[in-house]
Design a protein around this motif. Structure first.
Motif, PDB file in Angstrom:
ATOM      1  N   UNK A 248      55.477  34.221 103.633  1.00  0.00           N
ATOM      2  CA  UNK A 248      54.954  34.281 105.002  1.00  0.00           C
ATOM      3  C   UNK A 248      55.995  33.730 105.965  1.00  0.00           C
ATOM      4  N   UNK A 249      56.344  34.539 106.977  1.00  0.00           N
ATOM      5  CA  UNK A 249      57.335  34.110 107.957  1.00  0.00           C
ATOM      6  C   UNK A 249      56.711  33.144 108.942  1.00  0.00           C
TER       7      UNK A 249
ATOM      8  N   UNK B 258      45.490  36.899 101.728  1.00  0.00           N
ATOM      9  CA  UNK B 258      45.030  35.639 101.175  1.00  0.00           C
ATOM     10  C   UNK B 258      46.076  34.981 100.310  1.00  0.00           C
ATOM     11  N   UNK B 259      45.626  34.100  99.437  1.00  0.00           N
ATOM     12  CA  UNK B 259      46.521  33.345  98.573  1.00  0.00           C
ATOM     13  C   UNK B 259      45.950  33.295  97.170  1.00  0.00           C
TER      14      UNK B 259
ATOM     15  N   UNK C 228      47.290  31.093 107.615  1.00  0.00           N
ATOM     16  CA  UNK C 228      47.367  32.437 108.177  1.00  0.00           C
ATOM     17  C   UNK C 228      46.887  32.377 109.617  1.00  0.00           C
ATOM     18  N   UNK C 229      47.517  33.206 110.483  1.00  0.00           N
ATOM     19  CA  UNK C 229      47.179  33.206 111.899  1.00  0.00           C
ATOM     20  C   UNK C 229      46.334  34.400 112.311  1.00  0.00           C
TER      21      UNK C 229
ATOM     22  N   UNK D  74      42.918  28.917 108.066  1.00  0.00           N
ATOM     23  CA  UNK D  74      42.782  30.328 108.444  1.00  0.00           C
ATOM     24  C   UNK D  74      42.365  30.378 109.908  1.00  0.00           C
ATOM     25  N   UNK D  75      43.342  30.447 110.789  1.00  0.00           N
ATOM     26  CA  UNK D  75      43.102  30.393 112.238  1.00  0.00           C
ATOM     27  C   UNK D  75      42.985  31.807 112.786  1.00  0.00           C
ATOM     28  N   UNK D  76      41.794  32.380 112.706  1.00  0.00           N
ATOM     29  CA  UNK D  76      41.607  33.739 113.173  1.00  0.00           C
ATOM     30  C   UNK D  76      40.231  34.241 112.791  1.00  0.00           C
ATOM     31  N   UNK D  77      40.038  35.561 112.914  1.00  0.00           N
ATOM     32  CA  UNK D  77      38.738  36.183 112.706  1.00  0.00           C
ATOM     33  C   UNK D  77      38.805  37.225 111.581  1.00  0.00           C
TER      34      UNK D  77
END
Length: 340
Positions: free
Chosen positions: A146-147, A179-180, A190-191, A212-215
């Motif tokens: 992940x960058x 995911x991981x 993750x964004x 996990x910052x998002x929807x």
């Protein structure tokens, strides 16, 4: 003597006190009327519940058949990708409606009806994922690094420079999933761009902290040990199974847990959380926050006026007059306040 008795009865009536025998008869008649009314209300309530259950069954079967028809047999490889994608998106929309129908009906369905419906939804979701893989370009399962968000676009590193799978890795077997997996003792994140309406899978993590910052659309957490998972609003369902010693913070429409032990949930959930074969599970309100969470709630479509964080159905504990020993509410003095 008879005259005296008649005189006494006359005085009793004059005083407004009815004779003892008619009074008992009136009382027994009132009790019979009350019992008859109670039974009438029970019959009406039972009829309403049966009517609701019949309506749910008819609607559920209708939507289930529609989804199955759209998914159909395995897609023909010669079929146009655009047409196949259109059918799958329609199936996904109907499947989401089916999930919402079940969520809204849980309070009047019997536990076995809920379990059967959940199994049907899970089966259809699995079939949908398989069909999506069929219409996507064939590619091998791979892990990619992940960058960092602050990094500018660069040429991909050479094969000799690729990190090992034990480092931070994003599961990228399909465009619809992220995911991981198989990570131990790391900080993972993750964004919003990574998560928007995608299906997140966290599998076999140990001692990790995941943000996990998002929807996302769905969240599946499986086989994790001693992990902390902080997740933004999930549009539909979250499933946690075979996990222990974890802490989760998430908002979702429906939360299901299977074989989960010694785990704390900080949740905002539209319907009631559902436990099966769980123990030592604790609940508290969802208090985690991050920059941009309000926008993620908007895109998630969750009804924020409904929050049933403490309403839990335990399928292994059906006694209504006693609380389940398998879950509890976290005392306020023990709740996490600082998520950093």
């Amino acid at each position: 003597m008879e005259a005296a008795s008649e005189a006494a009865e006359g005085l009793s009536l004059a005083a407004g006190v009815p004779p003892s025998i008619p009074e008992r008869l009136q009382q027994r008649d009132a009790e019979r009327r009350e019992e008859a009314e109670r039974r009438r209300r029970e019959r009406n309530a039972q009829a309403v519940q049966e009517e609701q259950s019949d309506f749910f069954t008819a609607a559920f079967v209708r939507e289930r058949d529609a989804v199955e028809a759209l998914l159909g047999p395995e897609l023909d490889e010669a079929a146009a990708e655009a047409a196949a994608t259109r059918l799958l998106e329609e199936a996904a929309g109907r499947l989401q409606s089916l999930q919402k129908l079940l969520t809204d009906s849980v309070h009047f369905l019997a536990p076995y009806e809920v379990r059967q419906a959940q199994a049907t939804v899970a089966r259809l979701q699995s079939t949908l994922s398989e069909r999506r893989l069929q219409v996507q370009p064939k590619k091998r399962f791979a892990f990619r690094t992940r960058k960092k968000e602050s990094a500018v676009a660069q040429e991909p590193p050479k094969a000799s420079q690729q990190p090992q799978a034990s480092s931070e890795a994003i599961l990228s077997s399909a465009d619809a999933e992220c995911g991981f997996s198989q990570v131990e003792g790391q900080e993972l994140q993750l964004g919003p761009a990574d998560l928007l309406q995608r299906n997140v899978v966290l599998s076999h993590l140990t001692g990790c902290r995941v943000r996990l910052c998002g929807n996302p659309n769905t969240l599946l957490m499986r086989g994790c040990r001693d992990c902390t998972v902080l997740c933004g609003p999930v549009s539909t369902s979250a499933l946690v199974e075979d996990c222990s010693g974890c802490l989760l913070a998430l908002a979702c429409q429906q939360l299901r847990t299977h074989h989960v032990t010694q785990t704390s949930f900080y949740v905002r959930v539209t319907s009631r959380a559902m436990l099966e074969d769980c123990s030592g599970v604790r609940f508290a309100p969802y208090t985690w926050s991050y920059v941009g969470i309000e926008a993620d709630f908007e895109t998630s479509g969750l009804d924020r006026s409904r929050d049933n964080w403490s309403q839990v159905d335990d399928f292994n504990w059906l006694a209504r007059d006693q609380p389940s020993p398998n879950w509890s509410v976290i005392p306020e003095e023990e709740r996490v306040c600082d998520w950093n």
